[in-house]
Design a protein around this motif. Structure first.
Motif, PDB file in Angstrom:
ATOM      1  N   THR A  42      42.585 -42.413 -61.600  1.00  0.00           N
ATOM      2  CA  THR A  42      41.705 -41.846 -62.811  1.00  0.00           C
ATOM      3  C   THR A  42      41.792 -43.161 -63.553  1.00  0.00           C
ATOM      4  N   THR A  43      42.648 -43.854 -63.962  1.00  0.00           N
ATOM      5  CA  THR A  43      42.834 -44.953 -64.866  1.00  0.00           C
ATOM      6  C   THR A  43      41.746 -46.344 -64.400  1.00  0.00           C
ATOM      7  N   MET A  44      41.631 -46.275 -63.028  1.00  0.00           N
ATOM      8  CA  MET A  44      40.793 -47.204 -62.382  1.00  0.00           C
ATOM      9  C   MET A  44      39.319 -46.922 -62.692  1.00  0.00           C
ATOM     10  N   ASN A  45      39.180 -45.465 -62.297  1.00  0.00           N
ATOM     11  CA  ASN A  45      37.582 -45.217 -61.961  1.00  0.00           C
ATOM     12  C   ASN A  45      37.112 -44.291 -63.256  1.00  0.00           C
ATOM     13  N   LEU A  46      37.595 -43.730 -64.125  1.00  0.00           N
ATOM     14  CA  LEU A  46      37.147 -43.172 -65.268  1.00  0.00           C
ATOM     15  C   LEU A  46      37.602 -43.609 -66.385  1.00  0.00           C
ATOM     16  N   LYS A  47      36.514 -43.448 -67.397  1.00  0.00           N
ATOM     17  CA  LYS A  47      36.674 -43.600 -68.981  1.00  0.00           C
ATOM     18  C   LYS A  47      36.887 -42.096 -69.131  1.00  0.00           C
ATOM     19  N   ILE A  48      38.017 -41.809 -69.925  1.00  0.00           N
ATOM     20  CA  ILE A  48      38.289 -40.482 -70.372  1.00  0.00           C
ATOM     21  C   ILE A  48      38.383 -40.573 -72.048  1.00  0.00           C
ATOM     22  N   GLU A  49      37.664 -39.576 -72.565  1.00  0.00           N
ATOM     23  CA  GLU A  49      37.799 -39.569 -73.985  1.00  0.00           C
ATOM     24  C   GLU A  49      37.441 -37.986 -74.287  1.00  0.00           C
ATOM     25  N   VAL A  50      37.971 -37.509 -75.308  1.00  0.00           N
ATOM     26  CA  VAL A  50      37.826 -36.330 -76.087  1.00  0.00           C
ATOM     27  C   VAL A  50      36.798 -36.419 -77.168  1.00  0.00           C
ATOM     28  N   LYS A  51      35.747 -35.698 -77.089  1.00  0.00           N
ATOM     29  CA  LYS A  51      34.581 -35.709 -78.213  1.00  0.00           C
ATOM     30  C   LYS A  51      33.701 -34.615 -78.432  1.00  0.00           C
ATOM     31  N   GLU A  52      33.218 -34.347 -79.614  1.00  0.00           N
ATOM     32  CA  GLU A  52      32.269 -33.335 -79.785  1.00  0.00           C
ATOM     33  C   GLU A  52      31.209 -33.601 -79.166  1.00  0.00           C
ATOM     34  N   MET A  53      30.437 -32.593 -78.429  1.00  0.00           N
ATOM     35  CA  MET A  53      29.018 -32.778 -77.986  1.00  0.00           C
ATOM     36  C   MET A  53      28.169 -31.872 -78.680  1.00  0.00           C
ATOM     37  N   ILE A 109      25.933 -42.989 -61.759  1.00  0.00           N
ATOM     38  CA  ILE A 109      26.829 -42.820 -63.210  1.00  0.00           C
ATOM     39  C   ILE A 109      26.991 -41.430 -63.546  1.00  0.00           C
ATOM     40  N   VAL A 110      28.220 -40.806 -63.670  1.00  0.00           N
ATOM     41  CA  VAL A 110      28.433 -39.292 -63.891  1.00  0.00           C
ATOM     42  C   VAL A 110      29.267 -39.254 -65.153  1.00  0.00           C
ATOM     43  N   ASP A 111      28.852 -38.100 -65.986  1.00  0.00           N
ATOM     44  CA  ASP A 111      29.991 -37.610 -66.885  1.00  0.00           C
ATOM     45  C   ASP A 111      30.544 -36.283 -66.415  1.00  0.00           C
ATOM     46  N   PHE A 112      31.833 -36.221 -66.284  1.00  0.00           N
ATOM     47  CA  PHE A 112      32.286 -35.002 -65.894  1.00  0.00           C
ATOM     48  C   PHE A 112      32.769 -34.428 -67.265  1.00  0.00           C
ATOM     49  N   CYS A 113      32.495 -33.182 -67.611  1.00  0.00           N
ATOM     50  CA  CYS A 113      32.571 -32.667 -68.814  1.00  0.00           C
ATOM     51  C   CYS A 113      33.554 -31.078 -68.671  1.00  0.00           C
ATOM     52  N   VAL A 128      35.490 -35.601 -71.505  1.00  0.00           N
ATOM     53  CA  VAL A 128      34.684 -36.216 -70.799  1.00  0.00           C
ATOM     54  C   VAL A 128      35.245 -37.598 -69.901  1.00  0.00           C
ATOM     55  N   GLY A 129      35.001 -37.476 -68.595  1.00  0.00           N
ATOM     56  CA  GLY A 129      35.346 -38.543 -67.702  1.00  0.00           C
ATOM     57  C   GLY A 129      34.216 -39.216 -67.428  1.00  0.00           C
ATOM     58  N   SER A 130      33.951 -40.232 -67.880  1.00  0.00           N
ATOM     59  CA  SER A 130      32.693 -41.111 -66.952  1.00  0.00           C
ATOM     60  C   SER A 130      32.918 -42.130 -66.122  1.00  0.00           C
ATOM     61  N   GLY A 131      32.212 -42.451 -64.989  1.00  0.00           N
ATOM     62  CA  GLY A 131      32.384 -43.333 -64.273  1.00  0.00           C
ATOM     63  C   GLY A 131      31.310 -43.564 -63.181  1.00  0.00           C
ATOM     64  N   GLU A 132      31.307 -44.621 -62.595  1.00  0.00           N
ATOM     65  CA  GLU A 132      30.383 -44.785 -61.389  1.00  0.00           C
ATOM     66  C   GLU A 132      31.041 -44.581 -59.999  1.00  0.00           C
ATOM     67  N   VAL A 133      30.678 -43.238 -59.349  1.00  0.00           N
ATOM     68  CA  VAL A 133      31.196 -42.847 -58.280  1.00  0.00           C
ATOM     69  C   VAL A 133      30.280 -42.387 -57.074  1.00  0.00           C
ATOM     70  N   THR A 134      30.972 -42.120 -56.010  1.00  0.00           N
ATOM     71  CA  THR A 134      30.018 -41.825 -54.850  1.00  0.00           C
ATOM     72  C   THR A 134      30.241 -40.041 -54.894  1.00  0.00           C
ATOM     73  N   LEU A 135      29.505 -39.339 -53.940  1.00  0.00           N
ATOM     74  CA  LEU A 135      29.723 -38.077 -53.951  1.00  0.00           C
ATOM     75  C   LEU A 135      30.942 -37.625 -53.537  1.00  0.00           C
ATOM     76  N   GLN A 136      31.590 -38.355 -52.445  1.00  0.00           N
ATOM     77  CA  GLN A 136      33.133 -38.204 -51.932  1.00  0.00           C
ATOM     78  C   GLN A 136      33.856 -38.409 -53.013  1.00  0.00           C
ATOM     79  N   ASP A 137      33.971 -38.906 -54.039  1.00  0.00           N
ATOM     80  CA  ASP A 137      34.887 -38.876 -55.151  1.00  0.00           C
ATOM     81  C   ASP A 137      34.847 -37.695 -56.301  1.00  0.00           C
ATOM     82  N   PHE A 138      33.796 -36.822 -56.090  1.00  0.00           N
ATOM     83  CA  PHE A 138      33.577 -35.890 -56.987  1.00  0.00           C
ATOM     84  C   PHE A 138      34.861 -35.200 -57.115  1.00  0.00           C
ATOM     85  N   GLU A 139      35.517 -34.561 -55.926  1.00  0.00           N
ATOM     86  CA  GLU A 139      36.670 -33.845 -56.127  1.00  0.00           C
ATOM     87  C   GLU A 139      37.742 -34.427 -56.768  1.00  0.00           C
TER      88      GLU A 139
END
Length: 300
Positions: A144-155, A292-296, A242-253
């Motif tokens: 997670t630390t290497m692949n996603l930038k995680i933050e808590v925010k109002e959307m 590039i995906v945001d997981f929310c 919100v976890g943001s990162g550049e990933v492949t489809l295989q990384d989604f899970e």
């Protein structure tokens, strides 16, 4: 067929919002504006299962989620709320879907979720996008630390045009349908267009070929004139992990599992609405299949 699907989508939304209410064939047919006879045939044609099977499956899936997440709630309270007459009927039905009684499921959840998916998959395999990922918590947090930038925010509130998909295999066709509609409305292509997948079921309790995923496009304002299978959906404003990162489809899970793990580690709890993904690029346009995906995750 387009009008049929539009009415069935409306009906499915009603069923899933009223699992504890009167869901007789007559009542559901009234919602869909079909005669009971025609509705039953059309529902089966479009969803691949009978109305009764669908209702029972959704009730059992909801009970599984409550058993896993709300361990303090009595099993009797869960099955009575969902309309099961007694423990014997509920237990027998539950075991048919998950291979073990409700009490045993509760003891082992969520560790058995991946096994459940495997036993329910028709071909014995889990879809590539949500393939099983086994690793230690420490490795997952490091990933997670290497692949996603995680933050808590109002959307802010997001107004969407949506098409319902029943099962992973239908997601791409649903997006194709949505894009064709958007072209007709002169909404696509346009600069910084955002596509969003909203998950209305959990892969932990619903088979991959039955999960409802809404293929969506972010709009500047609420959709006023739905057409065919395209309908309006709104994501309410609020707090999100919100976890943001550049990933492949295989990384989604891995992304979803690690994000929920991060949520638990930081003592946040899920709000009763649906998680979603925001896509900022197209994996088909990347040489390594990345996007590039945001997981929310909605939280209190």
């Amino acid at each position: 067929m387009e009008e049929y699907k539009k009415r069935i989508v409306k009906t499915i939304q009603y069923i899933n919002a009223n699992l504890d209410a009167d869901l007789s064939l007559e009542k559901i047919a009234e919602i869909s504006a079909y005669s009971p006879f025609h509705f039953h045939r059309i529902f089966r044609l479009i969803t691949g299962e009978t109305l009764q099977n669908y209702i029972i499956r959704k009730k059992i899936e909801k009970s599984a989620l409550f058993l896993a997440v709300h361990k303090h709630v009595e099993i009797k309270e869960i099955y009575l709320d969902l309309g099961f007459s007694n423990h014997s009927v509920f237990s027998k039905t539950f075991k048919k879907y998950y291979g073990l009684p409700p009490s045993d499921f509760r003891k082992t959840a969520p560790e058995t979720f991946h096994k459940i998916l495997q036993t329910q998959s028709k071909n014995g395999q889990i879809d590539t996008v949500f393939s099983q990922y086994i690793c230690s918590i420490e490795n997952l947090l490091n990933w997670t630390t290497m692949n996603l930038k995680i933050e808590v925010k109002e959307m802010p509130e997001m107004n969407l045009a949506a098409v319902m998909s029943l099962g992973i295999a239908q997601v791409e066709p649903s997006y194709n349908l949505l894009i064709n509609w958007a072209k007709e409305q002169n909404l696509f292509p346009r600069e910084n267009v955002k596509m969003i997948s909203v998950y209305h079921d959990s892969f932990k309790v619903t088979p991959a070929d039955k999960v409802r995923i809404h293929a969506c496009m972010l709009l500047d304002e609420k959709l006023r004139e739905p057409k065919g299978e395209v309908f309006s959906e709104t994501i309410e404003a609020g707090r999100f992990i919100v976890g943001s990162g550049e990933v492949t489809l295989q990384d989604f899970e891995q992304c979803w599992v690690s994000l929920f793990l991060w949520m638990n580690e930081h003592n946040y709890s899920v709000r009763r609405t649906f998680p979603f993904e925001i896509y900022h690029s197209n994996f088909k346009e990347h040489p390594e299949g990345k996007m590039i995906v945001d997981f929310c995750i909605p939280i209190h």
